[in-house]
Design a protein around this motif. Structure first.
Motif, PDB file in Angstrom:
ATOM      1  N   LYS A 193       0.770  -1.162   0.035  1.00 14.51           N
ATOM      2  CA  LYS A 193      -0.047  -0.120   0.066  1.00 14.51           C
ATOM      3  C   LYS A 193       0.897   1.323  -0.018  1.00 14.51           C
ATOM      4  CE  LYS A 193      -3.854   2.197   2.375  1.00 14.51           C
ATOM      5  NZ  LYS A 193      -4.643   2.072   3.724  1.00 14.51           N
ATOM      6  N   LEU A 194       1.831   1.381   0.812  1.00 19.82           N
ATOM      7  CA  LEU A 194       2.846   2.377   0.848  1.00 19.82           C
ATOM      8  C   LEU A 194       3.653   2.612  -0.367  1.00 19.82           C
ATOM      9  CD1 LEU A 194       3.707   2.238   4.449  1.00 19.82           C
ATOM     10  CD2 LEU A 194       2.419   3.788   3.688  1.00 19.82           C
ATOM     11  N   TYR A 195       3.912   1.190  -0.712  1.00 16.71           N
ATOM     12  CA  TYR A 195       4.895   1.341  -2.268  1.00 16.71           C
ATOM     13  C   TYR A 195       3.960   2.099  -3.447  1.00 16.71           C
ATOM     14  CZ  TYR A 195       7.206  -0.310  -6.352  1.00 16.71           C
ATOM     15  OH  TYR A 195       7.838  -0.589  -7.587  1.00 16.71           O
ATOM     16  N   LYS A 196       2.779   1.751  -3.250  1.00 11.60           N
ATOM     17  CA  LYS A 196       1.934   2.210  -4.239  1.00 11.60           C
ATOM     18  C   LYS A 196       2.058   3.879  -4.208  1.00 11.60           C
ATOM     19  CE  LYS A 196      -2.782   1.666  -5.942  1.00 11.60           C
ATOM     20  NZ  LYS A 196      -3.983   1.095  -5.549  1.00 11.60           N
ATOM     21  N   THR A 197       2.042   4.543  -3.312  1.00 15.13           N
ATOM     22  CA  THR A 197       2.112   6.040  -3.182  1.00 15.13           C
ATOM     23  C   THR A 197       3.486   6.724  -3.646  1.00 15.13           C
ATOM     24  OG1 THR A 197       3.003   6.031  -0.826  1.00 15.13           O
ATOM     25  CG2 THR A 197       0.696   5.902  -1.006  1.00 15.13           C
ATOM     26  N   ILE A 198       4.462   5.673  -3.962  1.00 11.96           N
ATOM     27  CA  ILE A 198       5.786   6.339  -4.526  1.00 11.96           C
ATOM     28  C   ILE A 198       6.084   6.458  -6.139  1.00 11.96           C
ATOM     29  CG2 ILE A 198       8.186   5.876  -4.659  1.00 11.96           C
ATOM     30  CD1 ILE A 198       7.905   4.544  -1.990  1.00 11.96           C
ATOM     31  N   LYS A 199       6.183   7.719  -6.350  1.00  9.22           N
ATOM     32  CA  LYS A 199       6.629   7.874  -7.736  1.00  9.22           C
ATOM     33  C   LYS A 199       8.019   7.262  -8.066  1.00  9.22           C
ATOM     34  CE  LYS A 199       3.130  11.474  -7.827  1.00  9.22           C
ATOM     35  NZ  LYS A 199       2.445  11.255  -6.813  1.00  9.22           N
ATOM     36  N   LEU A 200       8.303   6.286  -8.675  1.00 10.42           N
ATOM     37  CA  LEU A 200       9.669   5.991  -8.672  1.00 10.42           C
ATOM     38  C   LEU A 200      10.379   6.949  -9.684  1.00 10.42           C
ATOM     39  CD1 LEU A 200       8.941   2.192  -9.496  1.00 10.42           C
ATOM     40  CD2 LEU A 200       9.787   3.319  -7.203  1.00 10.42           C
ATOM     41  N   LYS A 259      10.089  13.583   2.919  1.00 13.20           N
ATOM     42  CA  LYS A 259       8.512  13.391   3.364  1.00 13.20           C
ATOM     43  C   LYS A 259       7.753  12.567   2.415  1.00 13.20           C
ATOM     44  CE  LYS A 259       7.160  17.703   1.408  1.00 13.20           C
ATOM     45  NZ  LYS A 259       6.443  19.021   1.202  1.00 13.20           N
ATOM     46  N   GLU A 260       8.100  12.664   1.183  1.00  8.35           N
ATOM     47  CA  GLU A 260       7.403  11.911   0.155  1.00  8.35           C
ATOM     48  C   GLU A 260       7.551  10.345   0.311  1.00  8.35           C
ATOM     49  OE1 GLU A 260       8.863  15.897  -1.670  1.00  8.35           O
ATOM     50  OE2 GLU A 260       9.612  14.293  -0.533  1.00  8.35           O
ATOM     51  N   ILE A 261       8.784   9.827   1.140  1.00  8.65           N
ATOM     52  CA  ILE A 261       8.950   8.333   1.160  1.00  8.65           C
ATOM     53  C   ILE A 261       8.750   8.195   2.682  1.00  8.65           C
ATOM     54  CG2 ILE A 261       9.907   8.116  -0.980  1.00  8.65           C
ATOM     55  CD1 ILE A 261      12.470   8.292   0.315  1.00  8.65           C
ATOM     56  N   GLU A 262       8.594   9.014   3.633  1.00  7.32           N
ATOM     57  CA  GLU A 262       8.858   9.165   5.182  1.00  7.32           C
ATOM     58  C   GLU A 262       7.986   7.773   5.671  1.00  7.32           C
ATOM     59  OE1 GLU A 262       8.804  11.544   9.082  1.00  7.32           O
ATOM     60  OE2 GLU A 262       7.393  12.207   7.230  1.00  7.32           O
ATOM     61  N   GLU A 263       6.974   7.415   5.358  1.00  4.85           N
ATOM     62  CA  GLU A 263       6.124   6.509   5.710  1.00  4.85           C
ATOM     63  C   GLU A 263       6.549   5.144   5.205  1.00  4.85           C
ATOM     64  OE1 GLU A 263       1.840   6.373   6.452  1.00  4.85           O
ATOM     65  OE2 GLU A 263       1.977   8.433   5.199  1.00  4.85           O
ATOM     66  N   PHE A 264       7.011   5.044   3.955  1.00  4.09           N
ATOM     67  CA  PHE A 264       7.584   3.780   3.357  1.00  4.09           C
ATOM     68  C   PHE A 264       9.029   3.311   3.990  1.00  4.09           C
ATOM     69  CE2 PHE A 264       9.694   1.472  -0.245  1.00  4.09           C
ATOM     70  CZ  PHE A 264       8.859   0.702  -0.240  1.00  4.09           C
ATOM     71  N   VAL A 265       9.850   4.404   4.078  1.00  6.35           N
ATOM     72  CA  VAL A 265      11.123   4.231   4.591  1.00  6.35           C
ATOM     73  C   VAL A 265      11.007   3.636   6.310  1.00  6.35           C
ATOM     74  CG1 VAL A 265      13.123   5.253   5.273  1.00  6.35           C
ATOM     75  CG2 VAL A 265      12.385   5.415   3.143  1.00  6.35           C
ATOM     76  N   ASN A 266      10.189   4.577   6.717  1.00 11.21           N
ATOM     77  CA  ASN A 266      10.091   4.127   8.263  1.00 11.21           C
ATOM     78  C   ASN A 266       9.529   2.740   8.689  1.00 11.21           C
ATOM     79  OD1 ASN A 266      10.893   6.665   9.194  1.00 11.21           O
ATOM     80  ND2 ASN A 266       9.181   7.533   9.390  1.00 11.21           N
ATOM     81  N   LYS A 267       8.398   2.266   7.608  1.00 13.03           N
ATOM     82  CA  LYS A 267       8.117   0.859   7.763  1.00 13.03           C
ATOM     83  C   LYS A 267       9.018  -0.192   7.420  1.00 13.03           C
ATOM     84  CE  LYS A 267       4.649  -2.206   7.789  1.00 13.03           C
ATOM     85  NZ  LYS A 267       4.311  -2.422   9.294  1.00 13.03           N
ATOM     86  N   ILE A 268       9.944   0.307   6.513  1.00 17.86           N
ATOM     87  CA  ILE A 268      11.146  -0.787   6.148  1.00 17.86           C
ATOM     88  C   ILE A 268      11.968  -0.753   7.255  1.00 17.86           C
ATOM     89  CG2 ILE A 268      12.909  -0.945   4.642  1.00 17.86           C
ATOM     90  CD1 ILE A 268      11.334   0.287   2.236  1.00 17.86           C
ATOM     91  N   VAL A 269      12.264   0.409   7.949  1.00 18.84           N
ATOM     92  CA  VAL A 269      13.171   0.299   9.124  1.00 18.84           C
ATOM     93  C   VAL A 269      12.644  -0.304  10.435  1.00 18.84           C
ATOM     94  CG1 VAL A 269      14.474   1.836  10.461  1.00 18.84           C
ATOM     95  CG2 VAL A 269      14.716   2.392   8.218  1.00 18.84           C
ATOM     96  N   SER A 270      11.382  -0.262  10.512  1.00 19.10           N
ATOM     97  CA  SER A 270      10.598  -0.945  11.591  1.00 19.10           C
ATOM     98  C   SER A 270      10.950  -2.355  11.755  1.00 19.10           C
ATOM     99  CB  SER A 270       9.352  -0.588  11.420  1.00 19.10           C
ATOM    100  OG  SER A 270       8.415  -1.234  10.520  1.00 19.10           O
ATOM    101  N   PHE A 271      11.256  -2.900  10.458  1.00 19.02           N
ATOM    102  CA  PHE A 271      11.486  -4.321  10.521  1.00 19.02           C
ATOM    103  C   PHE A 271      12.846  -4.800  11.302  1.00 19.02           C
ATOM    104  CE2 PHE A 271       8.807  -4.326   6.766  1.00 19.02           C
ATOM    105  CZ  PHE A 271       7.681  -4.939   7.348  1.00 19.02           C
ATOM    106  N   ALA A 272      13.873  -3.907  11.318  1.00 21.63           N
ATOM    107  CA  ALA A 272      15.105  -3.933  12.123  1.00 21.63           C
ATOM    108  C   ALA A 272      14.852  -4.069  13.446  1.00 21.63           C
ATOM    109  CB  ALA A 272      16.156  -3.171  11.594  1.00 21.63           C
ATOM    110  N   THR A 273      15.849  -4.889  14.241  1.00 22.98           N
ATOM    111  CA  THR A 273      15.496  -4.808  15.696  1.00 22.98           C
ATOM    112  C   THR A 273      15.684  -3.432  16.227  1.00 22.98           C
ATOM    113  OG1 THR A 273      17.638  -5.656  16.027  1.00 22.98           O
ATOM    114  CG2 THR A 273      16.116  -7.235  15.892  1.00 22.98           C
ATOM    115  N   PRO A 274      15.379  -3.107  17.427  1.00 21.03           N
ATOM    116  CA  PRO A 274      15.564  -1.767  17.952  1.00 21.03           C
ATOM    117  C   PRO A 274      17.097  -1.570  18.295  1.00 21.03           C
ATOM    118  CG  PRO A 274      13.938  -2.765  19.247  1.00 21.03           C
ATOM    119  CD  PRO A 274      14.451  -3.717  18.348  1.00 21.03           C
TER     120      PRO A 274
END
Length: 144
Positions: free
Chosen positions: A75-82, A126-141
């Protein structure tokens, strides 16, 4: 009867869009990296497979994404303009004085590579903030 037909058509269309979104993601490889003198983080995903390396010369930790995570990423990927990925501006420049690791996002779709300019880890454009934050969230704290 018309209402039933409209509801059925809406359901079929929604499933079709969801299927297309998933197919598009299956043809995509995404790589996020954040590097500094004391930090190394590389997160890759392709299809529903996720790979995290959090040390230089480290061994990748491989995972299968949960269905909910996969759908959220799609869903987040769909919002990115490659095509515009390389034009997004970084909101901060802490990496210039060792205040943050240098980060970048690379997307390979249909054999073509799209990449951001460098930005501060933790402060993506800001244009990719949600997508990047979701990806980074998979890494351990401990790796953030």
């Amino acid at each position: 009867m018309k209402i039933f037909a409209m509801m059925l058509l809406s359901l079929v269309m929604a499933r079709s869009c969801d299927k297309q979104e998933n197919e598009e993601m299956k043809n995509t490889t995404v790589e996020y990296s954040a590097v500094s003198r004391g930090k190394y983080l590389n997160i890759n995903f392709h299809d529903d497979k996720l790979s995290i390396i959090d040390k230089r010369d480290g061994t990748p930790r491989d995972y299968i994404l949960a269905n909910a995570d996969w759908k959220a990423l799609a869903k987040l990927y769909k919002t990115i303009k490659l095509e515009a990925l390389s034009t997004y501006k970084d909101p901060t420049q802490k990496r210039f004085y060792d205040g943050a690791a240098v980060a970048s996002l690379r997307v390979i779709y249909d054999g073509k590579t799209y990449e951001t300019t460098s930005f501060d880890h933790g402060f993506p454009p800001k244009e990719i903030e949600e997508f990047v934050n979701k990806i980074v969230s998979f890494a351990t704290p401990s790796t953030q």
